[in-house]
Design an enzyme around this catalytic site. Structure first.
Site, mmCIF file in Angstrom:
data_model
loop_
_atom_site.group_PDB
_atom_site.id
_atom_site.type_symbol
_atom_site.label_atom_id
_atom_site.label_comp_id
_atom_site.label_asym_id
_atom_site.label_seq_id
_atom_site.Cartn_x
_atom_site.Cartn_y
_atom_site.Cartn_z
ATOM 1 N N THR B 111 0.907 -1.351 0.072
ATOM 2 C CA THR B 111 -0.067 -0.154 0.191
ATOM 3 C C THR B 111 0.864 1.313 -0.042
ATOM 4 O O THR B 111 0.301 2.138 -0.494
ATOM 5 C CB THR B 111 -0.817 -0.022 1.046
ATOM 6 O OG1 THR B 111 -1.767 -1.292 1.122
ATOM 7 C CG2 THR B 111 -1.944 1.146 1.234
ATOM 8 N N THR B 187 2.271 -4.172 4.513
ATOM 9 C CA THR B 187 2.269 -4.558 5.924
ATOM 10 C C THR B 187 2.032 -5.829 6.215
ATOM 11 O O THR B 187 2.166 -6.241 7.377
ATOM 12 C CB THR B 187 1.188 -3.545 6.680
ATOM 13 O OG1 THR B 187 -0.062 -3.443 6.079
ATOM 14 C CG2 THR B 187 1.596 -2.028 6.274
ATOM 15 N N ASP B 188 1.319 -6.822 5.387
ATOM 16 C CA ASP B 188 0.771 -7.989 5.903
ATOM 17 C C ASP B 188 1.983 -8.680 6.499
ATOM 18 O O ASP B 188 1.779 -9.257 7.552
ATOM 19 C CB ASP B 188 0.489 -8.639 4.656
ATOM 20 C CG ASP B 188 -1.238 -8.630 4.420
ATOM 21 O OD1 ASP B 188 -1.531 -7.570 4.537
ATOM 22 O OD2 ASP B 188 -1.769 -9.633 4.253
ATOM 23 N N LYS B 266 2.128 -7.518 13.590
ATOM 24 C CA LYS B 266 0.981 -6.901 13.107
ATOM 25 C C LYS B 266 -0.050 -7.283 13.938
ATOM 26 O O LYS B 266 -0.531 -8.453 14.219
ATOM 27 C CB LYS B 266 0.907 -7.025 11.648
ATOM 28 C CG LYS B 266 -0.557 -6.220 11.170
ATOM 29 C CD LYS B 266 -0.389 -6.211 9.670
ATOM 30 C CE LYS B 266 -1.713 -5.319 9.111
ATOM 31 N NZ LYS B 266 -1.831 -5.378 7.605
#
Lengths: 467, 467
Positions: B111, B187-188, B266
């Protein structure tokens, strides 16, 4: 069992461990200084449980934790003290009080049961109301207690068979008109069992309260007594007629928390303040004689007395939970299909993703009629598979997103659904229909998340909100 | 690709989705009201990415999220507005300032990269310093920036191959004398890549800062710009010469947090405040021109300039992460052995437990020479396998406890260790030797856990500690 009489000074030890103890003249309940090849240890020699190996001698250290010393690494043992062993809890007749609620305590095992045993960390063989009363006399102020041992195992060995057994036992008690149920349970998988009971025992007319302890009662910091009092009070007196987990709230001893069985997770391996409601507020706090509802919306849905109990104790164990990791290869999923699994719950990254390498295996699962669902391994938050191409692709392969259902809860629910039907459409309907909070519409405003994730911070938050 | 010219009003659409758009006279960047069999939606028709399927039309809703409408479910599309498409970011020459540090920005996708693309959520094909400067002119105040695209993929598709590629690219830059490195990443799996780089690139002389964003830059609440500024500042100016993750701190825009690459996870699928250091304090906070060290013990171990860079970019992907669930059957583990896996990381319950039913499979893994390690699925806390009989039994089967290493980090480390040697003793030594904080001796006092677990509560805590 020949070595396991109560009089045996080497209770439970066999083989090399028994030889080493005998060699140095050490008995169970001796305080010893042990010289080993790995260093020196001091502690109390504990009796061994029935199923123990013969290779280790177990010491309880001053920290309260047990350590297993490999007998063949021990150079010498020196007795530096002695504690008197008390194999029997003082037993008193549990007083019957007319007018007090009747509560049933089911035992399944775990550390909470060692409250009733004796310093060994081992599982007790049985516990009577009289033993409980001798240990925790406050219970008699709360209710008339009946006890029954269903299992005597650590909770890592609890599984579908026991979930069904507990659900059936609860239903039978409810049928006989009990006023509340407490289930003593190891903490490792308490949240899995709580989820299973939430699905298998819907709309009970009385509270069904799961309780455990993180530290056995011989340790100064034990949470066993307080948790048991809180759980019994909740079962006897509260209006919360659903499956809840009752465990330590803050790091102080101020109060316990009641968590919904479908939204709770163990979040620290050793802290007492380890169970946390995820993505919502806990149901309530519980003190010795007071319950404070934190989540009235939930509470009002399950009031005491309104029984429409649906016992549905089904489970198909051909279900798996696949926790995605980068570099995952399709063989992990293909093996499940080949081995006849009928359901897979993925714990994906981010909003519910896996890598492209496993797409063919997911496709293969779909072709084999496997029911596949997606949860998030971030633990907090929702699957949202429309946001990125990846999510849409995975949905295109037949994997259904399942909102903010916790991965563990989705695993239990899918096994439960598969136990009821072969119809994939029916299974999808069961999975996507919220039951007892397993899916919530949205997360509460940020403020309410304060005490969701972490551990001791709950203390401060609660001081603000609750007092 | 014939349909994918910049001038094409149906950019990226093929097959049925293109037909439906053409039928109703709708173009990319039209604001439409879509009537579908599932209800009505309003939003902006986005261009499709190169790899998109032909079945869906993608709308950006007012909420900022994208939704994919199945073309065959669309009854009608009505144009209600139009936005001008800007395919090109305003590009300005990135000014060179003598004396400013040189920073290299590597792009991998995710992203954050869509900051540089245009409202599509798709991955950009390239980004130049000039485009970056056009978007985030503040970067020129910080450093002289160079950019290079290594990959253009969402991070769920990052894996060992890319980890090695990124590690090698960083080492090459360091060799050429760069002053700091920023890695843009989805970010995953940012925390997995951060762990891999922490092992593969030890003792770098400059900061290596991973950065991403949870919301693309076209959304009012985007974290892309601020995260990029923070990361670039950290790379250019900080003394923290190790692999860190730089992401949003609190729910407000006050500051970012720097997390060690081996202790970060995360923790929410959609929040911007999603990355959290687990079981320790974050390394530092970062504001536009200020870094505040929160964890000096760590920091002092990795000062800028002291280079002894060890590039060790090895990985054997025959490693798996098995997340235990009650009722697990041995076939899950047997299949891994049969398929030639050489390493298994368990995420057990409680202090590091699995059920007895899988013991024979663990035994089989040991006999096959598989290296097995135990972590805890509670996420917080340590494995402590001596406390209960279960833990001792599982250790007796050859599974090694691995302290408070996170399951994901242990998975990465085991693959990295297996990439270096076949010797099980050597692997054990690698696994149990702390590297860059992957194992910490003990947790900080309770107070420091306040901001570990949860999400917005960090805001309040930081206000107390940091101001």
């Amino acid at each position: 069992m020949s070595t396991e009489t109560a009089q045996d000074d080497l209770r439970g030890y066999r083989g090399i461990s028994r030889e080493v103890l005998a060699r140095d003249g050490i008995r169970v309940w001796s305080e010893v200084r042990a010289k080993t090849k790995q260093g020196q240890f001091e502690g109390l020699v504990l009796p061994r449980s029935e199923t123990a190996d013969e290779l280790h001698i177990v010491l309880k250290l001053d920290s309260g934790y047990n350590i297993g010393l490999a007998a063949d690494q021990i150079e010498s043992l020196e007795e530096v003290g002695r504690r008197e062993a008390q194999y029997k809890i003082p037993e008193k007749k549990f007083p019957y009080s007319a007018g007090k609620p009747r509560v049933k305590l089911f035992g399944t095992g775990g550390t909470i049961a060692s409250r009733l045993d004796y310093r060994t960390g081992a599982v007790i063989p049985a516990f009577s109301p009289g033993e409980l009363y001798g240990s925790v006399p406050e219970l008699a102020d709360i209710c008339n207690l009946e006890t029954e041992k269903l299992y005597g195992i650590f909770s890592e060995n609890m599984g579908p068979e026991q979930w069904i057994g507990v659900a059936q036992a609860c239903a039978a008690e409810i049928e006989k008109g009990i006023d509340g149920i407490v289930i003593g349970h190891g903490t490792d998988t308490m949240h899995h069992t709580a989820a299973a009971l939430s699905f298998m025992l819907q709309n009970p007319p009385v509270p069904i309260v799961m309780v455990g302890s993180q530290r056995s009662s011989d340790r100064p910091s034990s949470d066993a007594t307080l948790n048991l009092i809180h759980a019994t009070y909740t079962a006897a007196r509260s209006d919360i007629a659903e499956i809840v987990v009752c465990m330590f709230g803050p790091t102080s001893d101020d109060y316990g928390l009641l968590h919904r069985g479908t939204r709770v997770r163990k979040m620290h391996s050793s802290y007492r303040s380890t169970f946390r409601t995820i993505g919502d507020r806990p149901l309530a706090t519980v003190e010795r004689e007071k319950i404070t509802i934190l989540n009235p919306g939930y509470h009002q849905r399950c009031p005491r007395g309104e029984s429409n109990l649906a016992l549905n104790a089904a489970f198909d164990d051909r279900v798996s939970l696949v926790y995605y990791y980068p570099g995952m290869k399709p063989d992990v999923i293909e093996s499940l299909v080949d081995n006849g699994y009928r359901g897979i719950v993925f714990a994906g990254t981010g909003l519910g993703h896996v890598n492209r390498a496993v797409y063919p295996a997911i496709e293969k699962a779909r072709e084999a009629g496997v029911a596949s669902y997606m949860t998030v391994q971030t633990i907090w938050g929702y699957t949202q598979m429309y946001v990125y191409e990846t999510g849409r692709e995975i949905m295109g392969l037949g994997v259904e997103p399942i909102a903010n259902m916790l991965p563990e809860v989705a695993y239990v629910k899918l096994g439960w659904a598969l136990g009821q039907t072969d119809d994939l459409g029916e299974i999808k309907k069961i999975m996507q229909t919220p039951i007892n909070g397993d899916i919530t519409e949205r997360e509460p405003p940020d403020g309410y998340l304060v005490y969701q994730g972490g551990l001791p911070e709950i203390e401060e938050f609660m001081r603000r909100v609750h007092r």
